[in-house]
Design an enzyme around this catalytic site. Structure first.
Site, PDB file in Angstrom:
ATOM      1  N   LYS A 177       0.844  -1.205   0.000  1.00  0.00           N
ATOM      2  CA  LYS A 177       0.000   0.000   0.000  1.00  0.00           C
ATOM      3  C   LYS A 177       0.876   1.251   0.000  1.00  0.00           C
ATOM      4  O   LYS A 177       1.950   1.274   0.620  1.00  0.00           O
ATOM      5  CB  LYS A 177      -0.879  -0.036   1.263  1.00  0.00           C
ATOM      6  CG  LYS A 177      -1.591   1.263   1.614  1.00  0.00           C
ATOM      7  CD  LYS A 177      -2.805   1.513   0.738  1.00  0.00           C
ATOM      8  CE  LYS A 177      -3.457   2.869   1.057  1.00  0.00           C
ATOM      9  NZ  LYS A 177      -4.432   3.278   0.039  1.00  0.00           N
ATOM     10  N   CYS A 213      -2.901  10.046  -6.242  1.00  0.00           N
ATOM     11  CA  CYS A 213      -3.914   9.795  -5.205  1.00  0.00           C
ATOM     12  C   CYS A 213      -4.973  10.899  -5.238  1.00  0.00           C
ATOM     13  O   CYS A 213      -4.633  12.076  -5.137  1.00  0.00           O
ATOM     14  CB  CYS A 213      -3.282   9.712  -3.816  1.00  0.00           C
ATOM     15  SG  CYS A 213      -4.569   9.504  -2.554  1.00  0.00           S
TER      16      CYS A 213
HETATM   17  O1  RRO Z   1      -5.688   5.759   0.032  1.00  0.00           O
HETATM   18  C1  RRO Z   1      -6.420   6.260  -0.835  1.00  0.00           C
HETATM   19  O2  RRO Z   1      -7.403   6.978  -0.557  1.00  0.00           O
HETATM   20  C2  RRO Z   1      -6.156   6.051  -2.270  1.00  0.00           C
HETATM   21  C3  RRO Z   1      -4.931   6.179  -2.859  1.00  0.00           C
HETATM   22 BR1  RRO Z   1      -3.368   6.504  -1.889  1.00  0.00          BR
HETATM   23  C4  RRO Z   1      -4.811   6.067  -4.252  1.00  0.00           C
HETATM   24  O3  RRO Z   1      -3.732   6.184  -4.876  1.00  0.00           O
HETATM   25  N1  RRO Z   1      -5.936   5.841  -4.961  1.00  0.00           N
HETATM   26  C5  RRO Z   1      -7.143   5.720  -4.377  1.00  0.00           C
HETATM   27  O4  RRO Z   1      -8.157   5.519  -5.077  1.00  0.00           O
HETATM   28  N2  RRO Z   1      -7.226   5.807  -3.021  1.00  0.00           N
END
Ligand code: RRO
Length: 387
Positions: free
Chosen positions: A46, A138
């Site tokens: 992640k 993100c």
């Molecule tokens: O953690 C998130 O809210 C998230 C990330 Br880092 C991302 O790159 N893409 C997404 O849809 N959620």
């Protein structure tokens, strides 16, 4: 003979071309070890920030009941970069020494990203971290724009990241957002191409940012954070992913691999992305909803398709999407017809719908003409018409 799914990403060998996307079920060593135990060809953690964080308030995810779309506003819940590069974490995750381990970073600032890259470069585990994915896409950090939509900022970040990791043993990938406008693909590719010595691959696409799922009963969004705005994923985004992979593959230098991601839930979806130029395929939402057994199923389905076509490895069809042709359309129509016969359902394919509409229209016209003739005959016999 069983077709080989082996591939490389940025020169790093993967046992199969299917692996997990950073995001769902990738935040802990326990979850990642299940990916490693499956047929997934690699293991990707992640996206990390410098410090551990819990992310946005719940509810922050929603799966549409038709199975076509999922939404998340997770807000980067993660255990912090030190956790993902720790010896204990990697040892727990990586039960198969043949598979590469990869980390993802998504700092809140450029300084955070540079600090995390420095930690990775200095980590005693560096030789066990085969790829590092820098997430410039993100959509869920409240108040922060998606970096890779701001080309000036993207170029500046890549310049500084490139200088920071120069001479260090870090193979870098860039996670990109979906581009939707023609010129944006070329603009992004022109910048990425300037860093071809630094960038080993791009992963395309992240979720479609700022999507909104609304409930008519409560007359409110289904997601609590960020006024309900969230990243859209699942089958609904596959077509956008296909276009992004295709456009980027055509515009990027050969040395930069394209990893396809977005809405993949079958071997057919993976095949399509590879045909568009993907060297490997990440699975996010389907891994989230189905669990790690999805990797075994998708690998098997992809091998079945390859076998039926006589392909022995992914290079037999990677990037070989053909131009539209009349012969091709006939093949597609014939296949759709055979499918329909097999399962008794109507398939949307290659103008099949238009053909059915035309047949229905013809039948309707014939029927109306017959009725008109009968009516005219009756009326003329009754002496109402002058013939
Ligand atoms: O953690 C998130 O809210 C998230 C990330 Br880092 C991302 O790159 N893409 C997404 O849809 N959620």
């Amino acid at each position: 003979m069983t077709p080989s799914l082996a591939t490389t990403v940025g020169g790093v060998p993967l046992t199969t071309c299917i692996y997990n996307a950073s995001g769902p079920r990738s935040g802990t060593a326990a979850a990642l070890s299940k990916v490693c135990e499956s047929q997934a060809g690699g293991v990707l953690a992640k996206s990390a920030t410098i410090a551990k964080q819990n992310g946005n308030p719940l509810p922050r995810t929603y799966h549409a009941t038709n199975g076509q779309a999922s939404f998340n506003s997770e807000g980067l819940p993660n255990n912090g970069i030190d956790y993902y590069i720790a010896k204990e974490t990697i040892e727990e995750c990586m039960t198969d020494p043949q598979k590469p381990y990869m980390v993802s970073i998504s700092g809140k600032t450029l300084a955070d990203n540079l600090e995390m890259l420095d930690k990775i470069a200095k980590a005693p585990t560096l030789d066990k971290i085969q790829l590092v994915e820098l997430n410039l896409a993100c959509p869920n950090v409240i108040g922060k724009p998606i970096i890779a939509y701001d080309f000036d900022q993207m170029k500046d970040i890549l310049k500084q990241v490139s200088a920071a990791i120069s001479g260090k043993n870090i193979k870098l990938g860039i996670k990109l957002p979906p581009y939707l406008d023609g010129p944006h693909f070329q603009q992004a590719a022109d910048i990425l191409n300037q860093f071809d010595g630094t960038i080993a691959y791009v992963a395309s696409i992240n979720t479609v940012g700022n999507s909104l799922v609304v409930d008519i009963h409560s007359e409110a969004p289904m997601i609590s954070s960020n006024q309900g705005f969230a990243g859209l994923s699942g089958p609904a985004v596959k077509y956008t992913a296909l276009a992004n992979v295709r456009k980027l593959r055509l515009a990027l230098k050969e040395s930069i691999d394209v990893v396809g991601v977005g809405g993949v839930e079958s071997g057919k979806d993976a095949f399509e992305l590879i045909l568009c130029g993907a060297t490997a395929v990440q699975v996010g939402t389907c891994h989230w909803t189905e669990g790690p057994k999805c990797f075994d199923r998708i690998c098997q389905e992809l091998q079945d398709i390859m076998k039926s076509k006589g392909y022995t490895c992914i290079h037999d069809f990677k990037g070989k999407l053909k131009e539209w042709s009349r012969e091709g359309a006939d093949i597609a129509r014939g296949a759709a017809k055979a499918e329909t016969k097999k399962d008794g359902t109507t398939k949307e394919a290659a103008g099949g719908g238009a053909k059915n509409d035309a047949a229905a229209n013809l039948l309707q016209t014939i029927l109306m003409a017959l009725i008109a003739i009968l009516l005219a005959d009756k009326l003329s016999k009754g002496g109402i018409l002058p013939f």
